[in-house]
Enzyme design. Structure first.
Site, PDB file in Angstrom:
ATOM      1  N   LYS A  55      35.668 -13.597  -7.102  1.00 21.33           N
ATOM      2  CA  LYS A  55      35.903 -12.200  -7.477  1.00 21.33           C
ATOM      3  C   LYS A  55      34.931 -11.905  -8.618  1.00 21.33           C
ATOM      4  O   LYS A  55      35.193 -12.217  -9.775  1.00 21.33           O
ATOM      5  CB  LYS A  55      37.354 -12.023  -7.940  1.00 21.33           C
ATOM      6  CG  LYS A  55      37.928 -10.640  -7.721  1.00 21.33           C
ATOM      7  CD  LYS A  55      37.171  -9.510  -8.392  1.00 21.33           C
ATOM      8  CE  LYS A  55      37.474  -9.378  -9.861  1.00 21.33           C
ATOM      9  NZ  LYS A  55      36.632  -8.376 -10.553  1.00 21.33           N
TER      10      LYS A  55
ATOM     11  N   GLY B 210      35.733 -15.167 -18.977  1.00 29.24           N
ATOM     12  CA  GLY B 210      35.930 -13.792 -19.421  1.00 29.24           C
ATOM     13  C   GLY B 210      36.637 -13.755 -20.757  1.00 29.24           C
ATOM     14  O   GLY B 210      36.559 -14.713 -21.541  1.00 29.24           O
ATOM     15  N   SER B 211      37.358 -12.673 -21.003  1.00 22.13           N
ATOM     16  CA  SER B 211      37.966 -12.481 -22.321  1.00 22.13           C
ATOM     17  C   SER B 211      39.207 -13.363 -22.502  1.00 22.13           C
ATOM     18  O   SER B 211      39.880 -13.728 -21.533  1.00 22.13           O
ATOM     19  CB  SER B 211      38.339 -11.015 -22.504  1.00 22.13           C
ATOM     20  OG  SER B 211      39.245 -10.618 -21.507  1.00 22.13           O
ATOM     21  N   THR B 212      39.518 -13.667 -23.748  1.00 15.54           N
ATOM     22  CA  THR B 212      40.683 -14.498 -24.054  1.00 15.54           C
ATOM     23  C   THR B 212      41.968 -13.801 -23.621  1.00 15.54           C
ATOM     24  O   THR B 212      42.898 -14.446 -23.122  1.00 15.54           O
ATOM     25  CB  THR B 212      40.689 -14.850 -25.561  1.00 15.54           C
ATOM     26  OG1 THR B 212      39.567 -15.710 -25.814  1.00 15.54           O
ATOM     27  CG2 THR B 212      41.955 -15.572 -25.975  1.00 15.54           C
TER      28      THR B 212
ATOM     29  N   GLY C 224      42.373 -14.317 -20.052  1.00 15.09           N
ATOM     30  CA  GLY C 224      42.659 -15.745 -19.888  1.00 15.09           C
ATOM     31  C   GLY C 224      44.162 -16.023 -20.003  1.00 15.09           C
ATOM     32  O   GLY C 224      44.731 -16.794 -19.233  1.00 15.09           O
TER      33      GLY C 224
ATOM     34  N   GLU D 259      37.039 -20.415 -19.411  1.00 21.13           N
ATOM     35  CA  GLU D 259      36.017 -20.300 -20.461  1.00 21.13           C
ATOM     36  C   GLU D 259      36.120 -18.902 -21.034  1.00 21.13           C
ATOM     37  O   GLU D 259      35.818 -17.922 -20.362  1.00 21.13           O
ATOM     38  CB  GLU D 259      34.626 -20.566 -19.913  1.00 21.13           C
ATOM     39  CG  GLU D 259      33.626 -20.674 -21.041  1.00 21.13           C
ATOM     40  CD  GLU D 259      32.217 -20.564 -20.550  1.00 21.13           C
ATOM     41  OE1 GLU D 259      31.834 -21.328 -19.651  1.00 21.13           O
ATOM     42  OE2 GLU D 259      31.512 -19.691 -21.061  1.00 21.13           O
TER      43      GLU D 259
ATOM     44  N   CYS E 207      28.912 -15.550 -24.101  1.00 14.86           N
ATOM     45  CA  CYS E 207      30.147 -16.099 -24.661  1.00 14.86           C
ATOM     46  C   CYS E 207      29.875 -16.948 -25.887  1.00 14.86           C
ATOM     47  O   CYS E 207      30.626 -16.925 -26.842  1.00 14.86           O
ATOM     48  CB  CYS E 207      30.893 -16.889 -23.599  1.00 14.86           C
ATOM     49  SG  CYS E 207      29.893 -18.141 -22.790  1.00 14.86           S
TER      50      CYS E 207
ATOM     51  N   GLU F 234      35.381 -11.012 -31.366  1.00 16.43           N
ATOM     52  CA  GLU F 234      34.212 -11.089 -30.490  1.00 16.43           C
ATOM     53  C   GLU F 234      33.696  -9.671 -30.236  1.00 16.43           C
ATOM     54  O   GLU F 234      34.427  -8.825 -29.729  1.00 16.43           O
ATOM     55  CB  GLU F 234      34.594 -11.763 -29.168  1.00 16.43           C
ATOM     56  CG  GLU F 234      33.401 -11.936 -28.249  1.00 16.43           C
ATOM     57  CD  GLU F 234      33.734 -12.739 -26.988  1.00 16.43           C
ATOM     58  OE1 GLU F 234      34.655 -12.348 -26.269  1.00 16.43           O
ATOM     59  OE2 GLU F 234      33.051 -13.748 -26.746  1.00 16.43           O
TER      60      GLU F 234
HETATM   61  P1  NAI Z   1      37.356  -9.235 -18.695  1.00 14.59           P
HETATM   62  O1  NAI Z   1      37.881 -10.512 -19.221  1.00 14.59           O
HETATM   63  O2  NAI Z   1      38.313  -8.106 -18.472  1.00 14.59           O
HETATM   64  O3  NAI Z   1      36.563  -9.475 -17.315  1.00 14.59           O
HETATM   65  C1  NAI Z   1      36.142 -10.725 -16.828  1.00 14.59           C
HETATM   66  C2  NAI Z   1      36.522 -10.871 -15.361  1.00 14.59           C
HETATM   67  O4  NAI Z   1      37.947 -10.901 -15.259  1.00 14.59           O
HETATM   68  C3  NAI Z   1      36.076  -9.716 -14.461  1.00 14.59           C
HETATM   69  O5  NAI Z   1      35.716 -10.236 -13.182  1.00 14.59           O
HETATM   70  C4  NAI Z   1      37.330  -8.875 -14.337  1.00 14.59           C
HETATM   71  O6  NAI Z   1      37.339  -8.110 -13.157  1.00 14.59           O
HETATM   72  C5  NAI Z   1      38.410  -9.923 -14.308  1.00 14.59           C
HETATM   73  N1  NAI Z   1      39.741  -9.475 -14.723  1.00 14.59           N
HETATM   74  C6  NAI Z   1      40.058  -8.482 -15.603  1.00 14.59           C
HETATM   75  N2  NAI Z   1      41.391  -8.362 -15.721  1.00 14.59           N
HETATM   76  C7  NAI Z   1      41.949  -9.291 -14.900  1.00 14.59           C
HETATM   77  C8  NAI Z   1      43.300  -9.680 -14.590  1.00 14.59           C
HETATM   78  N3  NAI Z   1      44.352  -9.086 -15.149  1.00 14.59           N
HETATM   79  N4  NAI Z   1      43.483 -10.695 -13.732  1.00 14.59           N
HETATM   80  C9  NAI Z   1      42.448 -11.343 -13.176  1.00 14.59           C
HETATM   81  N5  NAI Z   1      41.160 -11.002 -13.406  1.00 14.59           N
HETATM   82  C10 NAI Z   1      40.904  -9.999 -14.278  1.00 14.59           C
HETATM   83  O7  NAI Z   1      36.223  -8.731 -19.699  1.00 14.59           O
HETATM   84  P2  NAI Z   1      35.576  -7.262 -19.823  1.00 14.59           P
HETATM   85  O8  NAI Z   1      36.635  -6.215 -19.883  1.00 14.59           O
HETATM   86  O9  NAI Z   1      34.528  -7.130 -18.816  1.00 14.59           O
HETATM   87  O10 NAI Z   1      34.916  -7.377 -21.285  1.00 14.59           O
HETATM   88  C11 NAI Z   1      35.731  -7.207 -22.446  1.00 14.59           C
HETATM   89  C12 NAI Z   1      35.404  -8.250 -23.471  1.00 14.59           C
HETATM   90  O11 NAI Z   1      35.688  -9.532 -22.964  1.00 14.59           O
HETATM   91  C13 NAI Z   1      33.955  -8.311 -23.893  1.00 14.59           C
HETATM   92  O12 NAI Z   1      33.650  -7.377 -24.864  1.00 14.59           O
HETATM   93  C14 NAI Z   1      33.869  -9.718 -24.397  1.00 14.59           C
HETATM   94  O13 NAI Z   1      34.346  -9.768 -25.714  1.00 14.59           O
HETATM   95  C15 NAI Z   1      34.803 -10.486 -23.508  1.00 14.59           C
HETATM   96  N6  NAI Z   1      34.070 -11.178 -22.425  1.00 14.59           N
HETATM   97  C16 NAI Z   1      33.746 -12.476 -22.609  1.00 14.59           C
HETATM   98  C17 NAI Z   1      32.999 -13.143 -21.653  1.00 14.59           C
HETATM   99  C18 NAI Z   1      32.611 -14.551 -21.841  1.00 14.59           C
HETATM  100  O14 NAI Z   1      31.692 -15.018 -21.179  1.00 14.59           O
HETATM  101  N7  NAI Z   1      33.288 -15.285 -22.687  1.00 14.59           N
HETATM  102  C19 NAI Z   1      32.524 -12.473 -20.449  1.00 14.59           C
HETATM  103  C20 NAI Z   1      32.962 -11.109 -20.321  1.00 14.59           C
HETATM  104  C21 NAI Z   1      33.694 -10.499 -21.301  1.00 14.59           C
END
Ligand code: NAI
Ligand code: MG
Length: 502
Positions: free
Chosen positions: A195, A248-250, A253, A270, A304, A404
């Site tokens: 996804k 993705g975001s904590t 997570g 991660e 990240c 972050e």
């Molecule tokens: P996010 O954590 O919402 O998105 C990452 C992935 O998770 C995307 O594929 C999203 O569709 C999916 N996702 C979102 N909500 C979900 C849920 N409830 N269940 C399962 N999957 C879900 O991050 P977003 O909104 O794109 O960015 C927000 C903040 O998150 C950023 O500003 C950054 O601080 C952090 N982030 C950190 C990353 C890293 O590599 N550590 C990568 C992306 C975002």
């Protein structure tokens, strides 16, 4: 359509995949629309223009993909020998290499990373990562421990593929991020549903198509696009998925952990970071300044492991700020497709607003804005471009030093002694990565042992090798990406006690 997209559209790399603007899910080796027929728009962050529409996956689409992945797991894929899986991964590496220009153009259009200074130079590392996993396919083995049981009992510990894997990946570098799932899935004989993030799904869809071209049986790797709270959440909670790999975001997570409870999924998470990068007065500043700066500004800060908390020994703080600011001013922010561009846009207006909000908060809390902090206008006004931003005299309690930001914003925090640097560096809920710049081996070793993080880089920043791997500590998550530990995560152990009575 404005100048940037016109340049992209006149490129000779305009392949059928790029021309077809209505993307579907990739399930069972075919393009499949959403059960609901709904779509979502995805944009080019450099122009704000519509790039493509994606199928909006929901429960029904995820159910379908999981059914297919389960069948594929039980099907001919099961009979592939390690050598055949290795050969397949190698064929994929060749195809990936062949289509690299198309894939990187797609990635640049989709998420805004600079094509020539960031994506194209990453070719060797990406292909080598795939080939690393090809070798791992031949390196899976169990154990035959000697036991102390009565009789003639032979004991074995077998390793078997864990089954159907759900991978939820972010938008900040999907071309690379997907490899750390595809590699172990194919090496171990698992199957997968990926996804990708709603803001950057295109290279993941194209890669899945290439895998089938390389000879992967349909259904082994499937891609369901859509929104996190819909398609992502359905995958994370699905009772027939054995493992989730999430980056993705904590906050999300934590949601994944809860969703996994239903069927006790195995997890690799991660998550976010607020990594310290520590510069001692004896460091070689000719290397440390660009190293630290690109550790924060690279990919416009959307990494990240970005080293956003820059601890600088007080005696060199003034010089360091001056040099880092001067370096930041040499970075060219602009069209991701232009040859000389160092930094592209942020991914969305939402992300830009978020980052600008942090810049404002930094100023209000008393951090000194040394340079940057503004959105770029003129030709770039329709994209989400931000200047590299540098705060000095930050204290570790300020919001810009704790949360972050995920944008090109560095916070320089002065320190006096190594012990103080260590205490400050560890005063964070995160523990993803860290950097140390010093010429003194004692200082270096004190930091390497004392820092609470999954990685410590010394006199460098951001190197990752798949044989070494990468992972988080504390609220940056758990589960290792790369190395033998990662492969183990895609296998389960089975003990066999064989009592031969004859
Ligand atoms: P996010 O954590 O919402 O998105 C990452 C992935 O998770 C995307 O594929 C999203 O569709 C999916 N996702 C979102 N909500 C979900 C849920 N409830 N269940 C399962 N999957 C879900 O991050 P977003 O909104 O794109 O960015 C927000 C903040 O998150 C950023 O500003 C950054 O601080 C952090 N982030 C950190 C990353 C890293 O590599 N550590 C990568 C992306 C975002
Ligand atoms: Mg996009």
């Amino acid at each position: 359509m404005n100048a940037i997209s016109n340049a992209a559209l006149s490129t000779p790399l305009l392949t059928p995949f790029l021309v077809e603007r209505n993307k579907k899910h990739f399930i069972d080796g075919r393009w499949v629309g959403s059960a609901s027929g709904e779509c979502i728009d995805t944009f080019n962050p450099a122009t704000g223009g519509l790039l493509a529409t994606l199928a909006r996956g929901r429960q029904e689409d995820v159910d379908r993909a999981v059914r297919v992945a389960r069948q594929a797991f039980e099907g001919p894929w099961r009979r592939f020998t390690p050598g055949q899986r290795q050969r397949l991964i190698m064929r994929f590496a060749e195809l990936f290499d062949k289509h690299f220009d198309e894939l990187t153009l797609l990635e640049s259009l989709d998420m805004g990373a600079p094509l020539h200074t960031r994506l194209r130079p990453g070719k060797a590392a990406l292909v080598q990562t795939i080939l690393y996993y090809a070798a791992q396919a031949r390196n899976i083995q169990g154990e035959t421990p000697h036991n102390s049981l009565p009789g003639q009992v032979t004991t074995m510990i077998l390793k078997a593929p864990v089954g159907v894997v759900g991978a939820i990946i972010p938008w900040n570098g999907p071309l690379f991020a997907q490899m750390h799932v595809l590699g172990p899935v194919l090496a171990t004989g698992c199957t997968a549903i990926i996804k990708p993030a709603e803001d950057a799904s295109l290279t993941v869809l194209r890669t899945a198509e290439l895998l089938v071209e390389a000879g992967l049986p349909p259904g082994v790797v499937n891609v369901v696009t859509g929104i996190g709270a819909e398609a992502g959440a359905a995958l994370a909670a699905h009772p027939d998925v054995n493992r989730i790999a999430f980056t993705g975001s904590t906050g999300v997570g934590r949601e994944i952990i809860k969703a996994s409870a239903g069927n006790m999924k195995r997890l690799q998470l991660e998550l976010g970071g607020k990594s310290p990068d520590i510069v001692f007065a004896d460091a070689d500043l000719d290397k440390a300044v660009p190293g630290v700066a690109m550790g924060v500004y690279g990919n416009s800060g959307q990494i990240c492991f970005a080293g956003t908390r820059v601890f600088v020994q007080r005696s060199i703080q003034a010089e360091f700020l001056e040099r880092m600011s001067a370096f930041g001013n040499t970075l060219k922010v602009g069209d991701p497709l232009a040859l000389e561009t160092d930094l592209g846009p942020l991914i969305t207006q939402r992300q830009l607003d978020r980052v600008l909000g942090y810049v404002e908060q930094g100023k209000q809390e008393g951090a000194a804005l040394v340079s940057g902090g503004r959105r770029l206008g003129g030709d770039l006004a329709n994209g989400y471009f931000l200047e590299p931003t540098l705060f000095g005299n930050v204290s570790n309690q300020m919001t810009v030093a704790q949360e972050e930001i995920f944008g090109p914003v560095a916070s320089v925090i002065p320190f006096d002694t190594a012990d103080e640097a260590l205490a400050l560096a560890n005063a964070t809920p995160y523990g993803l990565a860290s950097g140390v710049w010093s010429a003194n081996v004692n200082t270096v070793m004190k930091m390497v042992h004392g820092i609470q993080a999954g990685t410590v880089w010394v006199n460098c920043y951001g190197m990752v090798d798949p044989a070494v791997g990468f992972g988080g500590y504390k609220e940056s998550g758990y589960g290792w990406k790369g190395g033998a530990a990662q492969i183990d995560g895609y296998l389960y152990q089975k003990a066999a006690y064989i009592n031969v009575t004859a």
